[in-house]
Design an enzyme around this catalytic site. Structure first.
Site, PDB file in Angstrom:
ATOM      1  N   ASP A 135       0.837  -1.074   0.070  1.00 42.44           N
ATOM      2  CA  ASP A 135       0.231   0.058  -0.034  1.00 42.44           C
ATOM      3  C   ASP A 135       0.843   1.068   0.252  1.00 42.44           C
ATOM      4  O   ASP A 135       2.038   1.143   0.114  1.00 42.44           O
ATOM      5  CB  ASP A 135      -0.953  -0.154   1.285  1.00 42.44           C
ATOM      6  CG  ASP A 135      -0.288  -0.431   2.313  1.00 42.44           C
ATOM      7  OD1 ASP A 135       0.950  -0.561   2.566  1.00 42.44           O
ATOM      8  OD2 ASP A 135      -0.862  -0.650   3.613  1.00 42.44           O
TER       9      ASP A 135
ATOM     10  N   GLU B 230      -9.774  -1.779   5.037  1.00 49.38           N
ATOM     11  CA  GLU B 230     -10.364  -1.341   6.328  1.00 49.38           C
ATOM     12  C   GLU B 230     -11.847  -2.444   6.421  1.00 49.38           C
ATOM     13  O   GLU B 230     -12.239  -2.855   5.320  1.00 49.38           O
ATOM     14  CB  GLU B 230     -10.716  -0.152   6.267  1.00 49.38           C
ATOM     15  CG  GLU B 230      -9.674   1.046   6.220  1.00 49.38           C
ATOM     16  CD  GLU B 230      -8.901   1.128   7.498  1.00 49.38           C
ATOM     17  OE1 GLU B 230      -8.883   0.122   8.273  1.00 49.38           O
ATOM     18  OE2 GLU B 230      -8.396   2.301   7.744  1.00 49.38           O
TER      19      GLU B 230
ATOM     20  N   ASN C  95      -7.637  -2.767  13.848  1.00 45.60           N
ATOM     21  CA  ASN C  95      -8.974  -3.157  13.637  1.00 45.60           C
ATOM     22  C   ASN C  95      -9.136  -4.452  12.729  1.00 45.60           C
ATOM     23  O   ASN C  95     -10.282  -4.467  11.965  1.00 45.60           O
ATOM     24  CB  ASN C  95      -9.717  -1.952  13.158  1.00 45.60           C
ATOM     25  CG  ASN C  95      -9.130  -1.500  11.696  1.00 45.60           C
ATOM     26  OD1 ASN C  95      -7.905  -2.025  11.170  1.00 45.60           O
ATOM     27  ND2 ASN C  95      -9.700  -0.533  11.152  1.00 45.60           N
TER      28      ASN C  95
ATOM     29  N   HIS D 183      -7.284  -4.873   9.769  1.00 48.07           N
ATOM     30  CA  HIS D 183      -7.284  -4.387   8.499  1.00 48.07           C
ATOM     31  C   HIS D 183      -5.769  -5.156   8.053  1.00 48.07           C
ATOM     32  O   HIS D 183      -4.804  -5.484   8.915  1.00 48.07           O
ATOM     33  CB  HIS D 183      -7.096  -3.104   8.159  1.00 48.07           C
ATOM     34  CG  HIS D 183      -5.887  -2.264   8.465  1.00 48.07           C
ATOM     35  ND1 HIS D 183      -6.166  -0.914   8.941  1.00 48.07           N
ATOM     36  CD2 HIS D 183      -4.595  -2.407   8.573  1.00 48.07           C
ATOM     37  CE1 HIS D 183      -5.172  -0.383   9.162  1.00 48.07           C
ATOM     38  NE2 HIS D 183      -4.212  -1.279   9.117  1.00 48.07           N
TER      39      HIS D 183
HETATM   40  C1  GLP Z   1      -0.517   0.301   8.459  1.00 48.15           C
HETATM   41  C2  GLP Z   1      -0.302  -0.402   7.280  1.00 48.15           C
HETATM   42  C3  GLP Z   1      -0.464  -1.900   7.224  1.00 48.15           C
HETATM   43  C4  GLP Z   1       0.213  -2.416   8.773  1.00 48.15           C
HETATM   44  C5  GLP Z   1      -0.455  -1.638  10.002  1.00 48.15           C
HETATM   45  C6  GLP Z   1       0.023  -2.062  11.180  1.00 48.15           C
HETATM   46  O1  GLP Z   1      -1.937   0.646   8.512  1.00 48.15           O
HETATM   47  N1  GLP Z   1      -1.026  -0.067   6.190  1.00 48.15           N
HETATM   48  O2  GLP Z   1      -0.040  -2.726   6.358  1.00 48.15           O
HETATM   49  O3  GLP Z   1       0.038  -3.728   8.989  1.00 48.15           O
HETATM   50  O4  GLP Z   1      -0.313  -0.250   9.835  1.00 48.15           O
HETATM   51  O5  GLP Z   1       1.111  -1.448  11.595  1.00 48.15           O
HETATM   52  P1  GLP Z   1       2.117  -1.772  12.748  1.00 48.15           P
HETATM   53  O6  GLP Z   1       3.045  -2.820  12.133  1.00 48.15           O
HETATM   54  O7  GLP Z   1       3.007  -0.322  12.784  1.00 48.15           O
HETATM   55  O8  GLP Z   1       1.458  -1.904  13.803  1.00 48.15           O
END
Ligand code: GLP
Length: 246
Positions: free
Chosen positions: A73, A149, A142, A144
């Site tokens: 992403d 989402e 959440n 995702h």
């Molecule tokens: C963002 C990214 C996700 C990732 C999530 C969790 O929203 N788009 O791909 O998995 O954050 O991030 P973290 O690993 O910092 O908790």
């Protein structure tokens, strides 16, 4: 689905890095399939995995010459040199330290003029590469995956996604103020993720407890996008104790 439980963040990273390293070492390029195709995440969770991959490259254990990557992403509206863009993140946390050919790196273009057309071309590029061999993923609080989402249907390909307030709040820790967090992103879809041959989801820390519980033990529901993975035949949730203790 396999749920692997490790004591520490370091052990989670050791396991995931070793799996990726083994796939790289075991890959023999052919004219039909010249590259091992990795799907890659951003976020804080995969950073220790990237550190291990860099170390393995520096120790001459692996090379990325036959690796192609597709990031999951990117924020819409951030240029690649913006310190919070996922382009910048990937350069700083992996790509600039290894020998991956730049032409093999794919990250959604958050500055694309025509986002729907870009999404189609990204999806096609993954297909042209023969699909994703290993999709590494983090998970949002959440549930995702990438930026899919809650309420995103399971059959969506790469698309533009409006971010929920909870994601904007969770990701605001990286920005000076919450108003600076982009409200939209380009993300590979749940369908894109599901089509990967193997999926490794990383989850560390107590903030991920609910997401992991719902994804692995809850009903398969668009309310928790990662729950879709219960139907995938080759998926591992690689967690530390904190992400599993309710
Ligand atoms: C963002 C990214 C996700 C990732 C999530 C969790 O929203 N788009 O791909 O998995 O954050 O991030 P973290 O690993 O910092 O908790």
């Amino acid at each position: 689905m396999n749920i692997l439980s490790f004591e520490t963040v370091a052990e989670v990273a050791d396991y995931a890095a070793k799996e990726i390293m083994n796939a790289i070492k075991g890959f023999t390029p052919t004219p039909e399939k010249p590259y091992l195709v990795l799907g890659l995440p951003t976020g804080s969770t995969p950073i220790p995995v990237y550190e291990r991959l860099i170390r393995a490259y520096q120790n001459e254990e692996i090379s990325f010459k036959n690796v192609m990557t597709f990031n999951m992403d990117e924020y819409i509206g951030l240029t690649p040199d913006h310190p919070q863009s996922y382009h910048y993140f990937m350069q700083e946390n992996l790509f600039k330290y290894v020998d991956i050919p730049p032409k093999n790196i794919h990250i959604p273009d958050g500055m694309a003029n025509n986002i729907p057309a870009f999404c189609l071309s990204y999806e096609q590029a993954i297909k042209d590469a023969g699909g994703i061999d290993i999709q590494l993923a983090g998970i949002g609080e959440n549930g995702h995956l990438a930026f899919n989402e809650p309420d995103t249907t399971f059959n969506t390909p790469t698309h533009e996604q409006a971010l929920t307030q909870s994601t904007i709040e969770a990701n605001s820790r990286f920005f000076d103020k919450i108003e600076d967090v982009p409200t939209k992103a380009i993300t590979i879809g749940l369908k894109t993720i599901f089509e990967a041959r193997r999926i490794i989801v990383l989850a560390t820390g107590s903030k991920k407890v609910e997401a992991i519980h719902l994804s692995t033990k809850g009903p398969i529901s668009v309310k928790c996008p990662a729950s879709m993975l219960q139907n995938h035949s080759n998926v591992e949730f690689v967690c530390d104790k904190k992400a599993l203790e309710r």
